[in-house]
Design an enzyme around this catalytic site. Sequence first.
Site, PDB file in Angstrom:
ATOM      1  N   ASP A  14      61.530  76.623 -26.824  1.00  0.00           N
ATOM      2  CA  ASP A  14      61.700  76.836 -25.395  1.00  0.00           C
ATOM      3  C   ASP A  14      60.727  77.950 -25.014  1.00  0.00           C
ATOM      4  O   ASP A  14      60.259  78.695 -25.886  1.00  0.00           O
ATOM      5  CB  ASP A  14      63.142  77.229 -25.102  1.00  0.00           C
ATOM      6  CG  ASP A  14      63.396  77.502 -23.632  1.00  0.00           C
ATOM      7  OD1 ASP A  14      62.800  76.816 -22.787  1.00  0.00           O
ATOM      8  OD2 ASP A  14      64.177  78.426 -23.337  1.00  0.00           O
ATOM      9  N   ASP A  16      60.872  80.217 -21.603  1.00  0.00           N
ATOM     10  CA  ASP A  16      61.551  81.340 -20.954  1.00  0.00           C
ATOM     11  C   ASP A  16      62.753  81.800 -21.767  1.00  0.00           C
ATOM     12  O   ASP A  16      63.650  81.003 -22.061  1.00  0.00           O
ATOM     13  CB  ASP A  16      62.006  80.937 -19.548  1.00  0.00           C
ATOM     14  CG  ASP A  16      60.822  80.729 -18.623  1.00  0.00           C
ATOM     15  OD1 ASP A  16      60.198  81.728 -18.246  1.00  0.00           O
ATOM     16  OD2 ASP A  16      60.522  79.563 -18.294  1.00  0.00           O
TER      17      ASP A  16
END
Length: 225
Positions: A14, A16
């Site tokens: 991922d 953020d």
Amino acid sequence: MKSNDTSIELIIFDCDGVLVDSEVLCKRVLISMLANISVNVSDNYFDTYFLGQSYESAQKQILADFKVSLPDTFRDDYLEELLKVFNHELTTTPQLESILPRIKTKNCIATSSSPDRVKFALNTTGLLPFFEGRVTTSSEVKNGKPAPDIFLLAAHKMGVKPEHCLVIEDSEAGIRGALAANMQVVKYTGASHLVDKMQPINDSLDHVPTFSHWEKLFSLYPQIA
């Protein structure tokens, strides 16, 4: 907790809250902008309904809970304000840059961020050369996290079967999406929005390994180095 023993051929990061320490910045900007249109949300509300999810998901949640349709210009205005903050304050998560070169396993990104936002974030933090050409965003799939679509597409692009993928996530939505894609998943809790906060995974997800320092990743998954 021991990691899964299935061989790992691809690591899906991922962005953020995992690669870049952005969630506290996103929260600050979004809560402030929502307050300007009389939509007052708490930190916990943000963490529950917005963390790890797409703009479209947040937009629908606001409409459902506050009966407010965000203005047509809100998304672009939010991105503009957020990138200003990113430009001055965005950093990688602690010690990330020291461990990335040691990862020998093929890797990529699957993020709910827009293409412009993730490119800006990676460029600002110096991570773009490491991941360039290997980024999948929610704009490429019909259903964002917690649906499995984005993870399955990222794996397909990289030519790896789902069961041989390891997803590194910070949000429940992302963890659920990875599990739905039949992938291994580990939760990273070292970004500033999770440090020193009680963030229990839902009881149904308590089997998911968790780590808060990047060095621990190699202890959990020694085969990736």
